[in-house]
Write a protein that holds these residues in place. Structure first.
Motif, PDB file in Angstrom:
ATOM      1  N   ARG A  80       0.828  -1.205   0.000  1.00  8.43           N
ATOM      2  CA  ARG A  80       0.000   0.000   0.000  1.00  8.43           C
ATOM      3  C   ARG A  80       0.864   1.258   0.000  1.00  8.43           C
ATOM      4  N   LEU A  81       1.916   1.228   0.809  1.00  7.53           N
ATOM      5  CA  LEU A  81       2.797   2.386   0.928  1.00  7.53           C
ATOM      6  C   LEU A  81       3.445   2.703  -0.424  1.00  7.53           C
ATOM      7  N   ARG A  82       3.878   1.669  -1.143  1.00 11.14           N
ATOM      8  CA  ARG A  82       4.546   1.884  -2.445  1.00 11.14           C
ATOM      9  C   ARG A  82       3.649   2.613  -3.429  1.00 11.14           C
ATOM     10  N   GLN A  83       2.329   2.437  -3.288  1.00 14.29           N
ATOM     11  CA  GLN A  83       1.398   3.102  -4.198  1.00 14.29           C
ATOM     12  C   GLN A  83       1.431   4.621  -4.041  1.00 14.29           C
ATOM     13  N   SER A  84       1.853   5.093  -2.863  1.00 15.42           N
ATOM     14  CA  SER A  84       1.800   6.537  -2.608  1.00 15.42           C
ATOM     15  C   SER A  84       3.170   7.210  -2.764  1.00 15.42           C
ATOM     16  N   VAL A  85       4.165   6.438  -3.233  1.00 15.82           N
ATOM     17  CA  VAL A  85       5.527   6.974  -3.363  1.00 15.82           C
ATOM     18  C   VAL A  85       6.032   6.764  -4.786  1.00 15.82           C
ATOM     19  N   GLY A  86       6.459   7.866  -5.429  1.00 11.67           N
ATOM     20  CA  GLY A  86       7.087   7.768  -6.749  1.00 11.67           C
ATOM     21  C   GLY A  86       8.592   7.675  -6.592  1.00 11.67           C
ATOM     22  N   MET A  87       9.240   6.898  -7.472  1.00 16.21           N
ATOM     23  CA  MET A  87      10.693   6.705  -7.346  1.00 16.21           C
ATOM     24  C   MET A  87      11.355   6.848  -8.710  1.00 16.21           C
ATOM     25  N   VAL A  88      12.433   7.618  -8.751  1.00 15.41           N
ATOM     26  CA  VAL A  88      13.246   7.764  -9.958  1.00 15.41           C
ATOM     27  C   VAL A  88      14.656   7.322  -9.606  1.00 15.41           C
ATOM     28  N   PHE A  89      15.171   6.391 -10.402  1.00 13.13           N
ATOM     29  CA  PHE A  89      16.449   5.753 -10.086  1.00 13.13           C
ATOM     30  C   PHE A  89      17.605   6.407 -10.836  1.00 13.13           C
ATOM     31  N   GLN A  90      18.803   5.992 -10.442  1.00 11.00           N
ATOM     32  CA  GLN A  90      20.027   6.499 -11.074  1.00 11.00           C
ATOM     33  C   GLN A  90      20.111   6.036 -12.528  1.00 11.00           C
ATOM     34  N   THR A  91      19.772   4.765 -12.751  1.00 10.52           N
ATOM     35  CA  THR A  91      19.845   4.207 -14.103  1.00 10.52           C
ATOM     36  C   THR A  91      18.535   4.470 -14.833  1.00 10.52           C
ATOM     37  N   PHE A  92      18.621   4.563 -16.133  1.00  8.87           N
ATOM     38  CA  PHE A  92      17.431   4.822 -16.950  1.00  8.87           C
ATOM     39  C   PHE A  92      16.634   3.525 -17.059  1.00  8.87           C
ATOM     40  N   ASN A  93      15.459   3.480 -16.478  1.00  8.50           N
ATOM     41  CA  ASN A  93      14.738   2.207 -16.442  1.00  8.50           C
ATOM     42  C   ASN A  93      13.366   2.274 -17.100  1.00  8.50           C
ATOM     43  N   LEU A  94      13.262   3.061 -18.170  1.00  9.97           N
ATOM     44  CA  LEU A  94      12.069   2.985 -19.012  1.00  9.97           C
ATOM     45  C   LEU A  94      12.238   1.823 -19.996  1.00  9.97           C
ATOM     46  N   PHE A  95      11.122   1.282 -20.478  1.00 12.41           N
ATOM     47  CA  PHE A  95      11.196   0.198 -21.460  1.00 12.41           C
ATOM     48  C   PHE A  95      11.595   0.768 -22.824  1.00 12.41           C
ATOM     49  N   PRO A  96      12.752   0.350 -23.372  1.00  9.76           N
ATOM     50  CA  PRO A  96      13.241   0.978 -24.609  1.00  9.76           C
ATOM     51  C   PRO A  96      12.387   0.672 -25.845  1.00  9.76           C
ATOM     52  N   HIS A  97      11.647  -0.452 -25.841  1.00 12.00           N
ATOM     53  CA  HIS A  97      10.860  -0.830 -27.021  1.00 12.00           C
ATOM     54  C   HIS A  97       9.484  -0.172 -27.031  1.00 12.00           C
ATOM     55  N   LYS A  98       9.156   0.573 -25.961  1.00  9.75           N
ATOM     56  CA  LYS A  98       7.869   1.270 -25.897  1.00  9.75           C
ATOM     57  C   LYS A  98       8.067   2.769 -26.116  1.00  9.75           C
ATOM     58  N   THR A  99       6.993   3.438 -26.501  1.00  6.93           N
ATOM     59  CA  THR A  99       7.063   4.896 -26.621  1.00  6.93           C
ATOM     60  C   THR A  99       7.061   5.523 -25.231  1.00  6.93           C
ATOM     61  N   VAL A 100       7.406   6.801 -25.197  1.00 12.57           N
ATOM     62  CA  VAL A 100       7.385   7.535 -23.927  1.00 12.57           C
ATOM     63  C   VAL A 100       5.978   7.482 -23.330  1.00 12.57           C
ATOM     64  N   LEU A 101       4.969   7.718 -24.164  1.00  8.22           N
ATOM     65  CA  LEU A 101       3.583   7.711 -23.695  1.00  8.22           C
ATOM     66  C   LEU A 101       3.191   6.342 -23.131  1.00  8.22           C
ATOM     67  N   GLU A 102       3.562   5.273 -23.824  1.00  8.81           N
ATOM     68  CA  GLU A 102       3.248   3.916 -23.354  1.00  8.81           C
ATOM     69  C   GLU A 102       3.899   3.632 -22.008  1.00  8.81           C
ATOM     70  N   ASN A 103       5.137   4.092 -21.839  1.00 12.08           N
ATOM     71  CA  ASN A 103       5.836   3.912 -20.564  1.00 12.08           C
ATOM     72  C   ASN A 103       5.097   4.592 -19.422  1.00 12.08           C
ATOM     73  N   VAL A 104       4.626   5.812 -19.661  1.00 14.97           N
ATOM     74  CA  VAL A 104       3.981   6.591 -18.604  1.00 14.97           C
ATOM     75  C   VAL A 104       2.584   6.045 -18.295  1.00 14.97           C
ATOM     76  N   MET A 105       1.907   5.504 -19.314  1.00 14.96           N
ATOM     77  CA  MET A 105       0.553   4.948 -19.131  1.00 14.96           C
ATOM     78  C   MET A 105       0.556   3.596 -18.418  1.00 14.96           C
ATOM     79  N   LEU A 106       1.664   2.891 -18.481  1.00 12.93           N
ATOM     80  CA  LEU A 106       1.687   1.470 -18.104  1.00 12.93           C
ATOM     81  C   LEU A 106       1.232   1.204 -16.667  1.00 12.93           C
ATOM     82  N   ALA A 107       1.844   1.882 -15.699  1.00 14.81           N
ATOM     83  CA  ALA A 107       1.528   1.594 -14.291  1.00 14.81           C
ATOM     84  C   ALA A 107       0.082   1.919 -13.922  1.00 14.81           C
TER      85      ALA A 107
END
Length: 271
Positions: free
Chosen positions: A95-122
């Motif tokens: 439950r706690l994880r749902q209320s916390v956004g996290m951005v990591f040191q390494t780039f961890n977006l899915f490279p085969h998806k568009t930017v929009l698809e990455n943001v919509m996914l979760a």
């Protein structure tokens, strides 16, 4: 260094006596810290001092071994005498994880998806949101980080700075109470660092609570409500005013700041 008025407010995040062990080695030792809504807090310290582990304990990617973590009224309590099973702790952690956004040191977006698809996914997968609504929210967040015009581009076609801004938009799409960043600019070319830091400044102006593990001392000094200096798993000192950054009390803080400032000057001289 800025300052928010906390009078009459309760802390959004409260750590009390937090300990964390890896292989019987105590990597966090009795950490206590209160962070209020709208605060921007920078965490600094030498490599291996526990900064990243502290972030991972705040968003329950690591479950603490002692003490308690409270985020937006969700409590993970591992204090002695607390009769809560590990499975109950895991449920609260989810439950706690749902209320916390996290951005990591390494780039961890899915490279085969568009930017929009990455943001919509979760929102679609985790929250079960309708795709049309998720798309609308994703485009709004991409606009906020200056990427709306690149929404349909695959992430492997973007610069590192654009990818990190996309990662911020992805975290924001989940409507978090707090944003955590683990050295989000350390893998970026120097000329791209500013565009990521400027997004954090804008979010701060909007009142988003943010905690940043960083080596960007100028940003930390200018933008933070206060700076937490850690060493060997402990909070050594909290620098809450400009003169405290210039003249810290603790010798370890003095040594660290002297070293990091001299490295920064060398970079400027070599640039």
């Amino acid at each position: 260094m800025q300052k928010h008025d906390h009078s009459g407010h309760s802390a959004l995040i409260r750590l009390e006596g937090v300990t964390k062990l890896f292989d019987n080695t105590e990597v966090l030792k009795n950490i206590s810290l209160s962070i209020f809504e709208g605060d921007l807090v920078s965490i600094i310290g030498p490599s291996g001092c526990g900064k990243s582990t502290l972030l991972r304990c705040i968003n329950a990617l690591e479950i603490i071994d002692g003490g308690s973590v409270t985020v937006a009224d969700i409590v993970l309590d591992r204090r002695e005498g607390t009769n809560v099973s590990y499975s109950q702790i895991e449920k609260r952690a989810h439950r706690l994880r749902q209320s916390v956004g996290m951005v990591f040191q390494t780039f961890n977006l899915f490279p085969h998806k568009t930017v929009l698809e990455n943001v919509m996914l979760a929102p679609v997968v985790v929250q079960g949101m309708e795709k049309d609504i998720a798309r609308e929210i994703a485009l709004r967040q991409l606009d906020k980080v200056g990427l709306k015009n690149l929404a349909d581009r695959r992430t492997d076609q973007l610069s590192g700075g654009q990818i990190q801004r996309g990662a911020i938009a992805r975290a924001l799409a989940m409507s978090p109470n707090v944003m955590l960043y683990d050295e989000p600019t350390s893998a970026l070319d120097p000329e791209l660092v500013g565009e990521v830091l400027s997004v954090m400044r804008e979010l701060n102006a909007e009142g988003m609570t943010q905690i940043i593990v960083t080596h960007e001392m100028q940003f930390a000094k200018d933008a933070s409500d206060y700076i937490v200096f850690m060493d060997k798993g402990e909070i050594v000192e909290i620098l809450a005013e400009e003169f405290m950054v210039e003249h810290p009390k603790d010798e370890r803080t003095q040594r660290f700041l002297k070293r990091i400032m001299s490295v920064g000057r060398e970079d400027i001289n070599n640039g």
